[in-house]
Scaffold this active site. Structure first.
Site, PDB file in Angstrom:
ATOM      1  N   LYS A 169       0.826  -1.175   0.000  1.00  0.00           N
ATOM      2  CA  LYS A 169       0.000   0.000   0.000  1.00  0.00           C
ATOM      3  C   LYS A 169       0.879   1.249   0.000  1.00  0.00           C
ATOM      4  O   LYS A 169       2.016   1.144   0.439  1.00  0.00           O
ATOM      5  CB  LYS A 169      -0.953   0.002   1.190  1.00  0.00           C
ATOM      6  CG  LYS A 169      -0.217   0.178   2.545  1.00  0.00           C
ATOM      7  CD  LYS A 169      -1.158   0.391   3.678  1.00  0.00           C
ATOM      8  CE  LYS A 169      -1.398   1.836   3.962  1.00  0.00           C
ATOM      9  NZ  LYS A 169      -0.370   2.504   4.763  1.00  0.00           N
ATOM     10  N   ASP A 256      -3.476   7.181   4.451  1.00  0.00           N
ATOM     11  CA  ASP A 256      -2.519   6.278   5.075  1.00  0.00           C
ATOM     12  C   ASP A 256      -3.214   5.157   5.854  1.00  0.00           C
ATOM     13  O   ASP A 256      -2.774   4.011   5.822  1.00  0.00           O
ATOM     14  CB  ASP A 256      -1.603   7.081   6.018  1.00  0.00           C
ATOM     15  CG  ASP A 256      -0.493   6.238   6.623  1.00  0.00           C
ATOM     16  OD1 ASP A 256       0.007   5.339   5.923  1.00  0.00           O
ATOM     17  OD2 ASP A 256      -0.120   6.477   7.793  1.00  0.00           O
ATOM     18  N   HIS A 261      -6.595   0.221   6.262  1.00  0.00           N
ATOM     19  CA  HIS A 261      -6.766  -0.534   7.510  1.00  0.00           C
ATOM     20  C   HIS A 261      -8.164  -0.347   8.107  1.00  0.00           C
ATOM     21  O   HIS A 261      -8.822  -1.303   8.505  1.00  0.00           O
ATOM     22  CB  HIS A 261      -5.725  -0.118   8.548  1.00  0.00           C
ATOM     23  CG  HIS A 261      -4.308  -0.155   8.045  1.00  0.00           C
ATOM     24  ND1 HIS A 261      -3.882  -1.054   7.100  1.00  0.00           N
ATOM     25  CD2 HIS A 261      -3.217   0.599   8.361  1.00  0.00           C
ATOM     26  CE1 HIS A 261      -2.586  -0.853   6.867  1.00  0.00           C
ATOM     27  NE2 HIS A 261      -2.179   0.146   7.614  1.00  0.00           N
ATOM     28  N   LYS A 357      -2.306  10.224  14.654  1.00  0.00           N
ATOM     29  CA  LYS A 357      -0.899  10.055  15.062  1.00  0.00           C
ATOM     30  C   LYS A 357      -0.667  10.896  16.308  1.00  0.00           C
ATOM     31  O   LYS A 357      -1.334  11.915  16.507  1.00  0.00           O
ATOM     32  CB  LYS A 357       0.016  10.581  13.960  1.00  0.00           C
ATOM     33  CG  LYS A 357      -0.050   9.776  12.671  1.00  0.00           C
ATOM     34  CD  LYS A 357       1.010   8.725  12.652  1.00  0.00           C
ATOM     35  CE  LYS A 357       1.042   7.972  11.344  1.00  0.00           C
ATOM     36  NZ  LYS A 357       1.524   6.597  11.523  1.00  0.00           N
TER      37      LYS A 357
HETATM   38  C1  BG6 Z   1       0.939   1.666   8.100  1.00  0.00           C
HETATM   39  C2  BG6 Z   1       0.907   3.161   8.054  1.00  0.00           C
HETATM   40  O1  BG6 Z   1       0.249   1.123   7.008  1.00  0.00           O
HETATM   41  O2  BG6 Z   1       0.322   1.214   9.300  1.00  0.00           O
HETATM   42  C3  BG6 Z   1       1.602   3.747   9.268  1.00  0.00           C
HETATM   43  O3  BG6 Z   1       1.550   3.612   6.872  1.00  0.00           O
HETATM   44  C4  BG6 Z   1       1.021   3.178  10.542  1.00  0.00           C
HETATM   45  O4  BG6 Z   1       1.508   5.163   9.277  1.00  0.00           O
HETATM   46  C5  BG6 Z   1       0.975   1.659  10.474  1.00  0.00           C
HETATM   47  O5  BG6 Z   1       1.816   3.613  11.619  1.00  0.00           O
HETATM   48  C6  BG6 Z   1       0.240   1.083  11.654  1.00  0.00           C
HETATM   49  O6  BG6 Z   1       0.421  -0.307  11.668  1.00  0.00           O
HETATM   50  P1  BG6 Z   1       0.384  -1.119  13.029  1.00  0.00           P
HETATM   51  O7  BG6 Z   1       0.496  -2.532  12.605  1.00  0.00           O
HETATM   52  O8  BG6 Z   1       1.516  -0.639  13.859  1.00  0.00           O
HETATM   53  O9  BG6 Z   1      -0.941  -0.787  13.653  1.00  0.00           O
END
Ligand code: BG6
Length: 505
Positions: A169, A256, A261, A357
């Site tokens: 992604k 992002d 997600h 964030k």
């Molecule tokens: C990534 C994003 O896809 O997922 C990041 O680009 C983010 O910005 C990350 O921090 C979060 O992933 P996880 O697995 O730590 O929740």
């Protein structure tokens, strides 16, 4: 006679449940081998797979990047990466087996003949390590670099062996660019050879949403607008943008995290039961959910950007002061939204989504708030404790599921207090959860696309994101509007207050 219900699960002694298929012999080529993802996730995931004996015996890894490096020093760096980021102890025998098939090629695919060395090495490895012409190409490169690489790989396709492409992604920047990128890829690869990765789908807890919903008969009847008051999905991070300004300035929180997600979490929470667990059956149901999301009301879209603040007692700069970020940047680091699904099951049930964030803590949760009991007979004496049931899926950390119920406080009278029923992975299974990339890399090698995003789903995700972003055009946000280390912008709380609700912590 009463039967005892066992709540502890005894796992077989072998670290992986039996019945796991081994992939065919193959070579994995990682484009972007000098990058963060390769160090932190991909090589540690390969080591974890080798550690558990899940990689094929005839296997090789080629790291490709523009930076000058030698195979020998790349192997050393990757060993250090496994020691730092891996979940298992460093075992010499395991590392030796993996490292023996690891090679590094420094080249630029955009220059004429830039692919030659990689192709030659692949043929050599077919002979030396028996990789049988089978290839997994992992594109851990920026979207702008994908086209060149894919064109060259496509032109060099050989009749023998299979070829699969894993694409990181973000897949495009909006609907139009995602379509254009896909048009390009499909000139060389068939849809069933393309594995668009969203690492959230590789997380145990995310896959468990399906198990929880569809392996248990008791939840399905109440999993709808008649019993559910509202749903909250949160992806809160305490980390900032971590030197990724170049990427993040273009993406922001909506591209992002929301586009991929969060919409995956929403789809798994709201989808209809698939007829079976085949890739297309699961993906067909997820896509229906994403397509049913109505464009959100502008009054229920909140965006934010962090200013200076404190995380874990340490001062951190505001987003606009991060290296590489424009001092007047309007990129959002926080988004909260209310959406409705235009379908029979969920009509009228609000789904609140939020991500950001540099928030006070890291927590990814799916919260299902149920409607209150229709007529509790002890309303007057129960007092404050009479609260609706809440089911929380803790995706991370403290992985598990909890349900809040009302219970009678021991003693005279009928005082009710909320208590928790808890399932925690570590207590129930006594195993460490695998990393998402382990599952996904192995699935791609096995050709199982269930946990990868099909193009129609990507397009539905972008259509939704475009419908939000188009509402921001021309408007000047009042940034920064939350302090790093806080719980986000006040306007996100105000949005909930307008609906007479609160965010669940
Ligand atoms: C990534 C994003 O896809 O997922 C990041 O680009 C983010 O910005 C990350 O921090 C979060 O992933 P996880 O697995 O730590 O929740």
């Amino acid at each position: 006679m009463s039967a005892k219900i066992e709540t502890r699960v005894e796992l077989p002694l072998s670290p992986e449940p039996s019945g796991k298929r081994k992939p065919d012999p193959c070579a994995l080529v990682i484009f972007g081998a000098s990058g963060d993802l390769t160090h932190r996730k991909l090589i540690p995931a390969l080591y974890a797979l080798e550690y558990r004996g899940l990689l094929p015996e005839n296997f090789a890894v080629i790291g490709v990047a523009r930076s000058e490096n030698s195979t020998e020093s790349w192997r050393k760096q990757m060993r250090a990466a496994v020691t730092e980021f891996g979940r298992d102890e460093m075992r010499e025998d395991v590392w030796k087996r993996l490292a023996a098939g690891m090679h590094y090629v420094s080249t630029d695919f955009s220059s004429a003949g830039g692919e030659t060395e990689v192709m030659k090495l692949l043929e050599q490895l077919d002979k030396e390590r028996g990789t049988a012409g089978n290839r997994v190409y992992y594109l851990a490169v920026p979207p702008s670099a994908i086209r060149t690489v894919v064109d060259k790989l496509g032109e060099r396709r050989r009749p023998e062996g299979w070829m699969r492409l894993i694409v990181e992604k973000p897949f495009g920047h909006d609907l139009a660019s995602a379509k254009a990128l896909n048009d390009d890829i499909v000139t060389h690869f068939a849809e069933n050879e393309i594995f668009r990765i969203d690492h959230y789908l590789g997380k145990e807890t995310v896959q468990n949403v399906l198990a929880f919903r569809f392996a248990n008969g008791i939840f399905e009847p109440i999993w709808n607008r008649r019993y559910v008051d509202s749903v909250q999905i949160t992806v809160a991070e305490s980390i900032g943008i971590e030197n990724r300004a170049g990427f993040y300035e273009q993406a922001g929180a909506i591209r992002d995290v929301v586009q991929n997600h969060m919409l995956q979490l929403l789809a798994l929470t709201a989808m209809e039961p698939p007829a079976d667990f085949e890739a297309d059956a699961v993906r067909n149901e997820k896509i229906k959910v994403v397509r049913s999301i109505a464009p959100p009301d502008p009054a229920y879209i909140v965006r934010g950007q962090y200013g200076p603040g404190k995380i874990g007692g340490e001062k951190v700069p505001g987003y606009r002061e991060e290296p590489g970020v424009a001092p007047d940047s309007n990129t959002e680091t926080y988004v909260a939204l209310k959406v409705f699904l235009d379908n029979w099951r969920w009509a009228g049930t609000p789904f609140y989504l939020r991500t950001g964030k540099h928030l006070s803590s890291r927590a990814t949760t799916i919260v299902i708030l149920f409607r209150p009991a229709p007529h509790p007979p002890f309303l007057e004496i129960a007092g404050e404790g009479l609260r609706p049931n809440v089911l929380v899926i803790h995706v991370q950390p403290d992985e598990g599921i909890s349900i809040r119920i009302g219970a009678k406080v021991p003693g005279q009278g009928m005082t009710i207090q909320p208590v928790q029923l808890d399932f925690q992975y570590d207590r129930a299974f006594h195993v460490q959860l695998p990393e998402a990339y382990e599952k996904l890399i192995l699935d791609a090698m096995l050709g199982d696309a269930t946990l990868f995003t099909r193009i129609d789903e990507v397009e539905a995700q972008w259509s939704f994101v475009d419908s939000v972003v188009s509402q921001w055009e021309g408007a000047k946000p009042d940034f920064p509007n939350y302090a790093a280390g806080s719980s986000g912008p006040k306007s996100a709380d105000a949005m909930m207050a307008r609906d007479d609700r609160l965010w669940c912590q």
